[in-house]
Design a protein around this motif. Structure first.
Motif, PDB file in Angstrom:
ATOM      1  N   LEU A  28       0.831  -1.206   0.000  1.00 64.22           N
ATOM      2  CA  LEU A  28       0.000   0.000   0.000  1.00 64.22           C
ATOM      3  C   LEU A  28       0.864   1.254   0.000  1.00 64.22           C
ATOM      4  N   ASP A  29       0.384   2.290  -0.645  1.00 62.21           N
ATOM      5  CA  ASP A  29       1.066   3.574  -0.614  1.00 62.21           C
ATOM      6  C   ASP A  29       0.843   4.220   0.746  1.00 62.21           C
ATOM      7  N   GLY A  30       1.816   4.997   1.185  1.00 61.64           N
ATOM      8  CA  GLY A  30       1.670   5.752   2.421  1.00 61.64           C
ATOM      9  C   GLY A  30       2.209   5.011   3.631  1.00 61.64           C
ATOM     10  N   GLN A  31       2.092   5.670   4.763  1.00 56.77           N
ATOM     11  CA  GLN A  31       2.621   5.123   6.009  1.00 56.77           C
ATOM     12  C   GLN A  31       1.724   5.560   7.153  1.00 56.77           C
ATOM     13  N   ALA A  32       1.932   4.955   8.326  1.00 56.22           N
ATOM     14  CA  ALA A  32       1.165   5.346   9.507  1.00 56.22           C
ATOM     15  C   ALA A  32       1.467   6.805   9.831  1.00 56.22           C
ATOM     16  N   LYS A  33       0.436   7.524  10.238  1.00 52.08           N
ATOM     17  CA  LYS A  33       0.611   8.938  10.604  1.00 52.08           C
ATOM     18  C   LYS A  33       1.301   9.038  11.958  1.00 52.08           C
ATOM     19  N   LYS A  34       2.050  10.102  12.150  1.00 51.17           N
ATOM     20  CA  LYS A  34       2.726  10.342  13.422  1.00 51.17           C
ATOM     21  C   LYS A  34       1.690  10.751  14.462  1.00 51.17           C
ATOM     22  N   ARG A  35       1.734  10.095  15.614  1.00 50.13           N
ATOM     23  CA  ARG A  35       0.778  10.366  16.690  1.00 50.13           C
ATOM     24  C   ARG A  35       1.522  11.055  17.831  1.00 50.13           C
ATOM     25  N   PRO A  39      23.993  -0.644  24.853  1.00 47.45           N
ATOM     26  CA  PRO A  39      23.891  -1.949  24.192  1.00 47.45           C
ATOM     27  C   PRO A  39      22.935  -2.870  24.959  1.00 47.45           C
ATOM     28  N   GLY A  40      22.004  -3.474  24.238  1.00 51.98           N
ATOM     29  CA  GLY A  40      21.035  -4.382  24.843  1.00 51.98           C
ATOM     30  C   GLY A  40      19.756  -3.726  25.321  1.00 51.98           C
ATOM     31  N   GLN A  41      19.711  -2.391  25.423  1.00 49.37           N
ATOM     32  CA  GLN A  41      18.488  -1.699  25.847  1.00 49.37           C
ATOM     33  C   GLN A  41      17.540  -1.526  24.670  1.00 49.37           C
ATOM     34  N   SER A  42      16.244  -1.346  24.993  1.00 46.44           N
ATOM     35  CA  SER A  42      15.213  -1.238  23.963  1.00 46.44           C
ATOM     36  C   SER A  42      14.426   0.058  24.065  1.00 46.44           C
ATOM     37  N   ALA A  43      13.829   0.450  22.948  1.00 48.27           N
ATOM     38  CA  ALA A  43      12.885   1.563  22.869  1.00 48.27           C
ATOM     39  C   ALA A  43      11.617   1.015  22.213  1.00 48.27           C
ATOM     40  N   TYR A  44      10.490   1.688  22.450  1.00 49.48           N
ATOM     41  CA  TYR A  44       9.200   1.181  21.997  1.00 49.48           C
ATOM     42  C   TYR A  44       8.403   2.274  21.308  1.00 49.48           C
ATOM     43  N   ALA A  45       7.562   1.876  20.356  1.00 47.68           N
ATOM     44  CA  ALA A  45       6.605   2.783  19.725  1.00 47.68           C
ATOM     45  C   ALA A  45       5.298   2.014  19.603  1.00 47.68           C
ATOM     46  N   GLY A  46       4.190   2.713  19.755  1.00 41.35           N
ATOM     47  CA  GLY A  46       2.881   2.070  19.670  1.00 41.35           C
ATOM     48  C   GLY A  46       2.252   2.294  18.308  1.00 41.35           C
ATOM     49  N   LEU A  47       1.793   1.216  17.685  1.00 44.19           N
ATOM     50  CA  LEU A  47       1.102   1.284  16.402  1.00 44.19           C
ATOM     51  C   LEU A  47      -0.384   1.125  16.671  1.00 44.19           C
ATOM     52  N   MET A  48      -1.154   2.150  16.314  1.00 45.39           N
ATOM     53  CA  MET A  48      -2.589   2.145  16.566  1.00 45.39           C
ATOM     54  C   MET A  48      -3.333   1.924  15.256  1.00 45.39           C
ATOM     55  N   GLY A  49      -4.318   1.058  15.277  1.00 48.96           N
ATOM     56  CA  GLY A  49      -5.108   0.779  14.082  1.00 48.96           C
ATOM     57  C   GLY A  49      -6.168   1.830  13.855  1.00 48.96           C
ATOM     58  N   SER A  59      -1.863   5.081  13.062  1.00 51.11           N
ATOM     59  CA  SER A  59      -0.890   6.037  13.568  1.00 51.11           C
ATOM     60  C   SER A  59       0.162   5.326  14.410  1.00 51.11           C
ATOM     61  N   VAL A  60       1.302   5.984  14.563  1.00 47.90           N
ATOM     62  CA  VAL A  60       2.406   5.432  15.345  1.00 47.90           C
ATOM     63  C   VAL A  60       2.923   6.516  16.288  1.00 47.90           C
ATOM     64  N   THR A  61       3.233   6.113  17.517  1.00 48.48           N
ATOM     65  CA  THR A  61       3.750   7.058  18.507  1.00 48.48           C
ATOM     66  C   THR A  61       5.242   7.274  18.307  1.00 48.48           C
ATOM     67  N   ALA A  62       5.752   8.305  18.942  1.00 50.52           N
ATOM     68  CA  ALA A  62       7.205   8.522  18.987  1.00 50.52           C
ATOM     69  C   ALA A  62       7.828   7.394  19.810  1.00 50.52           C
TER      70      ALA A  62
END
Length: 109
Positions: free
Chosen positions: A22-29, A43-53, A95-98
């Protein structure tokens, strides 16, 4: 996202999430912190972002995969992270969170 290198790194902004062919991407939330407040990952630490439908509608499409890259203006080479998603319905308004330093915050915006 997990830092699998031997060096610390920073993540900032929103990830870029695309849906199959599909064209496009999730909008920034929400807003993203500036570079001074960027999440620093050892090293070894993680970051997270939430993808909302989005809301299912007559314009919904089914996709077989999603892909994620960093939203960056650097010249770093990136290979998108891809995941198989057979039968995933994508609707308008996704949409996707920071990036956040914990999953709970990423899903609460």
């Amino acid at each position: 996202m997990t830092n699998k290198t031997g060096k610390p790194c920073r993540v900032l902004g929103h990830p870029v999430v695309t849906f199959g062919a599909l064209d496009g991407q999730a909008k920034k939330r929400g807003s993203a912190p500036g570079i001074e407040e960027a999440i620093r990952l050892a090293p070894g630490q993680s970051a997270y972002a939430g993808l909302m439908g989005g809301l299912k509608s007559g314009t919904s499409k089914t996709v077989s995969s999603i892909a994620l890259t960093m939203d960056t203006e650097s010249d770093l080479a990136q290979a998108p992270l891809k995941a198989s998603t057979p039968g995933l319905t994508v609707a308008t308004g996704n949409s996707v969170t920071a990036w956040m330093d914990n999953a709970e915050d990423a899903l609460s915006l």
